[in-house]
Design an enzyme around this catalytic site. Structure first.
Site, mmCIF file in Angstrom:
data_model
loop_
_atom_site.group_PDB
_atom_site.id
_atom_site.type_symbol
_atom_site.label_atom_id
_atom_site.label_comp_id
_atom_site.label_asym_id
_atom_site.label_seq_id
_atom_site.Cartn_x
_atom_site.Cartn_y
_atom_site.Cartn_z
ATOM 1 N N ASP A 16 36.738 67.213 48.281
ATOM 2 C CA ASP A 16 37.888 67.962 47.772
ATOM 3 C C ASP A 16 38.818 67.022 47.027
ATOM 4 O OD1 ASP A 16 36.902 70.042 49.321
ATOM 5 O OD2 ASP A 16 38.243 69.576 50.997
HETATM 6 N N1 URA Z 1 34.991 68.610 54.429
HETATM 7 C C1 URA Z 1 36.126 69.017 53.841
HETATM 8 O O1 URA Z 1 36.829 69.865 54.337
HETATM 9 N N2 URA Z 1 36.474 68.442 52.671
HETATM 10 C C2 URA Z 1 35.741 67.478 52.074
HETATM 11 O O2 URA Z 1 36.118 66.985 51.013
HETATM 12 C C3 URA Z 1 34.563 67.084 52.701
HETATM 13 C C4 URA Z 1 34.208 67.671 53.879
#
Ligand code: URA
Length: 245
Positions: free
Chosen positions: A104
């Site tokens: 993310d």
């Molecule tokens: N899980 C999440 O919530 N975000 C990420 O970026 C990776 C794994």
């Protein structure tokens, strides 16, 4: 090049496990089963099959880059909204690579980028079982019961999560830090799991991807993988080398 070394470099198995495969008669060189140790081959000229499948070294033009992504960068090579992307961070590598999976925008940590589409596809597949370890800063102090729930699997709107490994790294009344190791890769999975058990994430970092860690890298830095690291990454989880991923 010695045959067992070649098999290890091609990502078939560790050297020791490769020797065992040779002894078991699973390896053919130019159509002939080879069971003796110490056989040398020419990787450019000889055809090697393991269990009937052709084995080759990674092509020399393959690139494998490990990036320590800071928060605030989008995992894409081009963003229609003009936000900072991981491409900006690896531009100086001077190669065309694309991310394997996604972090993310607000997640930091280890991101692999490559132009090896075959390996990328394999790694992305849940059956391959690459372990991903995250450090999550969460609100509140998760109880032992909550940790157990996370370990056993949490019900999310897209189904129950697979078992995870969970460790309380630092407990505090206001904030705590958890280590979570999962092998699935659903969208915002860690954030959703922790929200579902009542401890929303305030910061998230991926610290391990299979055998790879962030060791030696500062935020925003990248490095190329060594040949051994690529080979190790190429080995399927629970493969013949008997190691756990
Ligand atoms: N899980 C999440 O919530 N975000 C990420 O970026 C990776 C794994």
């Amino acid at each position: 090049m010695r045959l067992h070394k070649f098999l290890a470099a091609a990502g078939v198995a560790s050297r020791r496990a490769a020797e065992k495969m040779i002894r078991q008669g699973r390896v053919k060189v130019n159509g002939e089963t080879v069971t003796g140790m110490g056989v040398a081959i020419d990787p450019a000229a000889d055809q090697v099959l393991v269990d009937g499948k052709k084995v080759a070294l990674p092509a020399p033009d393959r690139e494998y880059i490990l990036l320590y992504k800071p928060a605030g960068f989008v995992t894409t090579m081009s963003d229609p909204y003009g936000r900072p992307t991981v491409r900006d961070l690896v531009r100086d590598a001077g190669v065309r690579v694309f991310p394997v999976g996604r972090l993310d925008m607000d997640t930091s940590g280890l991101l692999l980028l490559t132009n090896d589409g075959e390996l990328a596809n394999r790694l992305a597949h849940p059956s391959y079982g690459v372990e991903k370890e995250y450090l999550a800063r969460v609100k509140g102090l998760p109880s032992p019961d909550v940790l157990k729930r996370l370990e056993g699997g949490v019900e999310l709107e897209d189904g129950r999560t697979a078992p995870a490994r969970v460790r309380l790294v630092k407990g505090g009344r206001q904030n705590s830090v958890l280590s979570l190791t999962i092998h699935e890769g659903r969208n915002r999975q860690v954030r959703r799991m922790l929200k579902a058990v009542g401890h929303p994430v305030t910061a998230l970092k991926r610290v391990r991807y299979g055998p790879l860690t962030l060791s030696g890298l500062a935020e925003g830095e990248w490095r190329r993988l060594s040949r051994d690291e690529v080979a190790e990454l190429s080995r399927p989880a629970g493969g013949d080398d008997g190691r756990k991923r």
